[in-house]
Design an enzyme around this catalytic site. Structure first.
Site, PDB file in Angstrom:
ATOM      1  N   GLU A   1      12.621 -11.088  67.048  1.00  0.00           N
ATOM      2  CA  GLU A   1      12.511  -9.706  66.605  1.00  0.00           C
ATOM      3  C   GLU A   1      13.384  -9.536  65.366  1.00  0.00           C
ATOM      4  O   GLU A   1      14.464 -10.124  65.276  1.00  0.00           O
ATOM      5  CB  GLU A   1      12.984  -8.773  67.713  1.00  0.00           C
ATOM      6  CG  GLU A   1      12.188  -8.914  68.977  1.00  0.00           C
ATOM      7  CD  GLU A   1      12.837  -8.290  70.185  1.00  0.00           C
ATOM      8  OE1 GLU A   1      12.131  -8.093  71.176  1.00  0.00           O
ATOM      9  OE2 GLU A   1      14.052  -8.001  70.138  1.00  0.00           O
TER      10      GLU A   1
ATOM     11  N   ALA B   1      28.390   5.100  51.208  1.00  0.00           N
ATOM     12  CA  ALA B   1      27.358   4.068  51.138  1.00  0.00           C
ATOM     13  C   ALA B   1      25.996   4.724  51.265  1.00  0.00           C
ATOM     14  O   ALA B   1      25.882   5.871  51.692  1.00  0.00           O
ATOM     15  CB  ALA B   1      27.556   3.045  52.256  1.00  0.00           C
TER      16      ALA B   1
ATOM     17  N   GLU C   1      25.103   7.673  45.251  1.00  0.00           N
ATOM     18  CA  GLU C   1      25.668   8.022  46.560  1.00  0.00           C
ATOM     19  C   GLU C   1      27.111   8.499  46.477  1.00  0.00           C
ATOM     20  O   GLU C   1      27.487   9.441  47.171  1.00  0.00           O
ATOM     21  CB  GLU C   1      25.588   6.823  47.511  1.00  0.00           C
ATOM     22  CG  GLU C   1      24.199   6.546  48.025  1.00  0.00           C
ATOM     23  CD  GLU C   1      23.704   7.553  49.057  1.00  0.00           C
ATOM     24  OE1 GLU C   1      24.518   8.272  49.663  1.00  0.00           O
ATOM     25  OE2 GLU C   1      22.482   7.603  49.251  1.00  0.00           O
TER      26      GLU C   1
ATOM     27  N   GLU D   1      19.307  -6.698  56.689  1.00  0.00           N
ATOM     28  CA  GLU D   1      20.037  -5.716  55.883  1.00  0.00           C
ATOM     29  C   GLU D   1      21.244  -6.363  55.207  1.00  0.00           C
ATOM     30  O   GLU D   1      22.072  -7.000  55.849  1.00  0.00           O
ATOM     31  CB  GLU D   1      20.508  -4.542  56.738  1.00  0.00           C
ATOM     32  CG  GLU D   1      21.203  -3.470  55.902  1.00  0.00           C
ATOM     33  CD  GLU D   1      21.609  -2.240  56.683  1.00  0.00           C
ATOM     34  OE1 GLU D   1      22.118  -1.300  56.056  1.00  0.00           O
ATOM     35  OE2 GLU D   1      21.415  -2.208  57.912  1.00  0.00           O
TER      36      GLU D   1
ATOM     37  N   GLU E   1      20.141  16.149  54.568  1.00  0.00           N
ATOM     38  CA  GLU E   1      20.121  17.080  55.707  1.00  0.00           C
ATOM     39  C   GLU E   1      20.628  16.458  56.999  1.00  0.00           C
ATOM     40  O   GLU E   1      21.077  17.163  57.895  1.00  0.00           O
ATOM     41  CB  GLU E   1      18.718  17.644  55.908  1.00  0.00           C
ATOM     42  CG  GLU E   1      17.678  16.597  56.281  1.00  0.00           C
ATOM     43  CD  GLU E   1      16.278  17.165  56.405  1.00  0.00           C
ATOM     44  OE1 GLU E   1      15.513  16.627  57.217  1.00  0.00           O
ATOM     45  OE2 GLU E   1      15.966  18.130  55.703  1.00  0.00           O
TER      46      GLU E   1
ATOM     47  N   GLU F   1      23.240  14.359  57.154  1.00  0.00           N
ATOM     48  CA  GLU F   1      24.613  13.893  56.967  1.00  0.00           C
ATOM     49  C   GLU F   1      25.619  14.962  57.387  1.00  0.00           C
ATOM     50  O   GLU F   1      25.501  16.121  57.007  1.00  0.00           O
ATOM     51  CB  GLU F   1      24.857  13.511  55.495  1.00  0.00           C
ATOM     52  CG  GLU F   1      24.098  12.264  55.083  1.00  0.00           C
ATOM     53  CD  GLU F   1      24.337  11.888  53.634  1.00  0.00           C
ATOM     54  OE1 GLU F   1      24.578  10.690  53.388  1.00  0.00           O
ATOM     55  OE2 GLU F   1      24.271  12.760  52.751  1.00  0.00           O
TER      56      GLU F   1
END
Length: 182
Positions: free
Chosen positions: A40, A78, A94, A121, A142, A144
């Protein structure tokens, strides 16, 4: 990145979920020893992180709510790399959105995988110095919930060692930045 060994053979790939931030797939592989199994994998576009240092030598750290862990974590700013963006463009955007500061001096610290056992990632880590307050206000997404903190490197190190700062990308980036901090 085989490191000198034969790689497994991909036999079948199934996309089980396509999400806003990541995809989830199951891959059937044949290993070099001829055994076959399913792996996976979460496919993620990657992220970028800044270690922001004020002119006074303080680190800007966020206390941010994270649903997956059911609480607030201490983290450096981040974000996810968006389509058409480089990691550097991502973190420039960011840091200003999440802290209200912009950096005039940048240095790439390195990059690393967060959880290579099940995800591709990768985080690109940068040192952000010579900060100046930006003219606009914070521009949080929205989803965060962020509190901005100013910590000395010693205070953050203490939080890490005492288990109060447990975010792996923040800890890794702090270690990469340590030689550049006063």
């Amino acid at each position: 990145m085989s490191l000198g060994r034969e790689l497994p053979q991909l036999l079948k790939q199934r996309l089980l979920y396509r999400g806003r931030k990541f995809d989830f797939e199951v891959n059937r592989l044949r290993l070099p020893n001829k055994s076959v199994g399913d792996w996976e994998c979460i496919r993620h576009p990657g992220g970028a992180l800044a270690v922001p240092v004020t002119p006074e030598g303080k680190l800007i750290v966020l206390r941010q709510y994270r649903f997956a862990v059911g609480g607030r974590l201490l983290e450096f700013p981040a974000g996810t790399v968006e389509e058409g963006e480089s990691p550097f463009q991502t973190i420039q955007r960011e840091i200003e959105e999440e802290t209200g500061y912009r950096a005039r001096k940048w240095q790439k610290l390195g990059n690393f995988f967060l959880a290579p056992g099940y995800s591709d990632e990768i985080i690109y880590s940068y040192l952000a110095q010579d900060l100046e307050k930006s003219e606009g206000s914070l521009s949080l997404d929205e989803d965060e919930d962020i509190e901005i903190l100013f910590l000395t490197p010693a205070e953050l190190e203490k939080a890490i060692l005492e288990g109060d700062a447990v975010d792996s990308k923040t800890i890794s980036s702090f270690i990469l930045a340590r030689p550049y901090l006063n």
